[in-house]
Design a protein around this motif. Structure first.
Motif, mmCIF file in Angstrom:
data_model
loop_
_atom_site.group_PDB
_atom_site.id
_atom_site.type_symbol
_atom_site.label_atom_id
_atom_site.label_comp_id
_atom_site.label_asym_id
_atom_site.label_seq_id
_atom_site.Cartn_x
_atom_site.Cartn_y
_atom_site.Cartn_z
ATOM 1 N N ILE A 1 47.170 32.129 41.341
ATOM 2 C CA ILE A 1 45.871 31.615 40.899
ATOM 3 C C ILE A 1 45.056 31.103 42.069
ATOM 4 C CG2 ILE A 1 44.759 29.806 39.526
ATOM 5 C CD1 ILE A 1 45.727 32.395 38.010
ATOM 6 N N LYS A 2 45.704 30.433 43.000
ATOM 7 C CA LYS A 2 44.994 29.938 44.188
ATOM 8 C C LYS A 2 44.318 31.104 44.918
ATOM 9 C CE LYS A 2 47.674 27.434 46.624
ATOM 10 N NZ LYS A 2 48.641 26.937 47.616
ATOM 11 N N SER A 3 45.054 32.175 45.095
ATOM 12 C CA SER A 3 44.547 33.345 45.810
ATOM 13 C C SER A 3 43.475 34.084 45.009
ATOM 14 C CB SER A 3 45.724 34.271 46.129
ATOM 15 O OG SER A 3 45.306 35.370 46.875
ATOM 16 N N LEU A 4 43.723 34.264 43.715
ATOM 17 C CA LEU A 4 42.742 34.965 42.878
ATOM 18 C C LEU A 4 41.413 34.215 42.793
ATOM 19 C CD1 LEU A 4 44.862 36.348 39.924
ATOM 20 C CD2 LEU A 4 43.402 37.687 41.443
ATOM 21 N N LYS A 5 41.484 32.900 42.718
ATOM 22 C CA LYS A 5 40.243 32.121 42.648
ATOM 23 C C LYS A 5 39.381 32.356 43.882
ATOM 24 C CE LYS A 5 41.374 28.345 39.519
ATOM 25 N NZ LYS A 5 41.579 26.891 39.368
ATOM 26 N N MET A 6 40.004 32.425 45.055
ATOM 27 C CA MET A 6 39.230 32.668 46.278
ATOM 28 C C MET A 6 38.512 34.010 46.196
ATOM 29 S SD MET A 6 41.304 31.068 49.496
ATOM 30 C CE MET A 6 42.810 31.995 49.289
ATOM 31 N N LEU A 7 39.201 35.048 45.679
ATOM 32 C CA LEU A 7 38.586 36.357 45.559
ATOM 33 C C LEU A 7 37.466 36.349 44.522
ATOM 34 C CD1 LEU A 7 38.525 39.445 46.146
ATOM 35 C CD2 LEU A 7 40.128 39.677 44.224
ATOM 36 N N ILE A 8 37.760 35.868 43.335
ATOM 37 C CA ILE A 8 36.783 35.942 42.230
ATOM 38 C C ILE A 8 35.597 35.028 42.501
ATOM 39 C CG2 ILE A 8 36.455 35.735 39.729
ATOM 40 C CD1 ILE A 8 39.471 36.429 39.446
ATOM 41 N N ASP A 9 35.817 33.940 43.235
ATOM 42 C CA ASP A 9 34.677 33.076 43.619
ATOM 43 C C ASP A 9 33.631 33.866 44.392
ATOM 44 O OD1 ASP A 9 35.712 30.813 42.425
ATOM 45 O OD2 ASP A 9 36.432 29.891 44.285
ATOM 46 N N SER A 10 34.061 34.873 45.144
ATOM 47 C CA SER A 10 33.106 35.652 45.937
ATOM 48 C C SER A 10 32.249 36.574 45.070
ATOM 49 C CB SER A 10 33.848 36.486 47.003
ATOM 50 O OG SER A 10 34.592 37.523 46.394
ATOM 51 N N PHE A 11 32.582 36.722 43.793
ATOM 52 C CA PHE A 11 31.793 37.553 42.882
ATOM 53 C C PHE A 11 30.743 36.741 42.130
ATOM 54 C CE2 PHE A 11 35.929 40.171 42.083
ATOM 55 C CZ PHE A 11 35.866 40.658 43.366
ATOM 56 N N LYS A 12 30.792 35.415 42.268
ATOM 57 C CA LYS A 12 29.867 34.573 41.515
ATOM 58 C C LYS A 12 28.451 34.743 42.040
ATOM 59 C CE LYS A 12 32.874 30.843 39.922
ATOM 60 N NZ LYS A 12 33.134 29.409 40.018
ATOM 61 N N ALA A 13 27.521 34.655 41.115
ATOM 62 C CA ALA A 13 26.097 34.806 41.465
ATOM 63 C C ALA A 13 25.597 33.538 42.150
ATOM 64 C CB ALA A 13 25.285 35.092 40.216
#
Length: 196
Positions: free
Chosen positions: A184-196
């Motif tokens: 989850i720590k790693s996925l959050k960093m990735l998905i945060d980069s998709f936020k508008a």
């Protein structure tokens, strides 16, 4: 369901469980159909009635995980962001796998990278997890939560490739963190980069 159908279902489940047990104990490549059928107390023909190959047993395992993803999605309310829903569903996938154990995950991953399938099931776009994350990304783009100018399929593939990589890392390395904490720590960093 009549008695014959019930018996067939029980036989299929028995073969499935025995096969997974043998794969964990001996390694996928070291287990034959004969080994499975002898331990399950069935004939080879019975195995082939239920499964086309040993590989299909592994795919069936993944289908169980995909059914679980849908159960998690159904329990989520309309409240909460699409981001939170993606994180919740993927966290539940990590927890599901933690409960199954690292040894079975290793068998599954070895099977999927063996090249026996044209498109490994873990990366198949017809999987439920792919469709679930795609819908949440598209909904997030429509609501302005995620960047609208990126191809949603590319975003989903980035998430799921990263997700698969986390499983691989957890299998290969002795981590102090659980799979869910690490993932989850790693996925959050990735998905945060998709936020508008």
């Amino acid at each position: 369901m009549n008695q014959r159908q019930l018996n067939a279902l029980q036989t299929r489940e028995s073969i499935f469980k025995v096969a997974l047990e043998l794969f964990i104990q001996n390694g996928f490549e070291n287990v034959s159909i004969t080994d499975i059928t002898q331990k399950a107390g069935t004939a080879k023909g019975t195995f082939y009635t239920h499964f086309k190959s040993k590989d299909q047993v592994i795919v069936e395992h993944f289908k169980g995980i995909d059914r679980y993803y849908e159960e998690v999605l159904e329990k989520l309310t309309d409240e909460g962001s699409n981001y939170e829903k993606i994180i919740t569903i993927l966290r539940e996938g990590f927890l599901y796998t933690e409960n199954i154990g690292k040894e079975l995950l290793k068998v599954v991953l070895i099977n999927q990278i063996s090249g026996n399938e044209e498109i490994p099931y873990v990366m198949d776009k017809t999987r439920r997890i792919y469709r679930i994350v795609l819908k949440l990304i598209v909904d997030g783009q429509k609501s302005g939560e995620f960047v609208p100018d990126r191809d949603p399929d590319e975003l989903v593939m980035a998430i799921l490739q990263h997700y698969s990589g986390i499983y691989m890392r957890w299998c290969l390395l002795e981590e102090n963190e659980t799979l869910s904490e690490l993932g989850i720590k790693s996925l959050k960093m990735l998905i945060d980069s998709f936020k508008a």
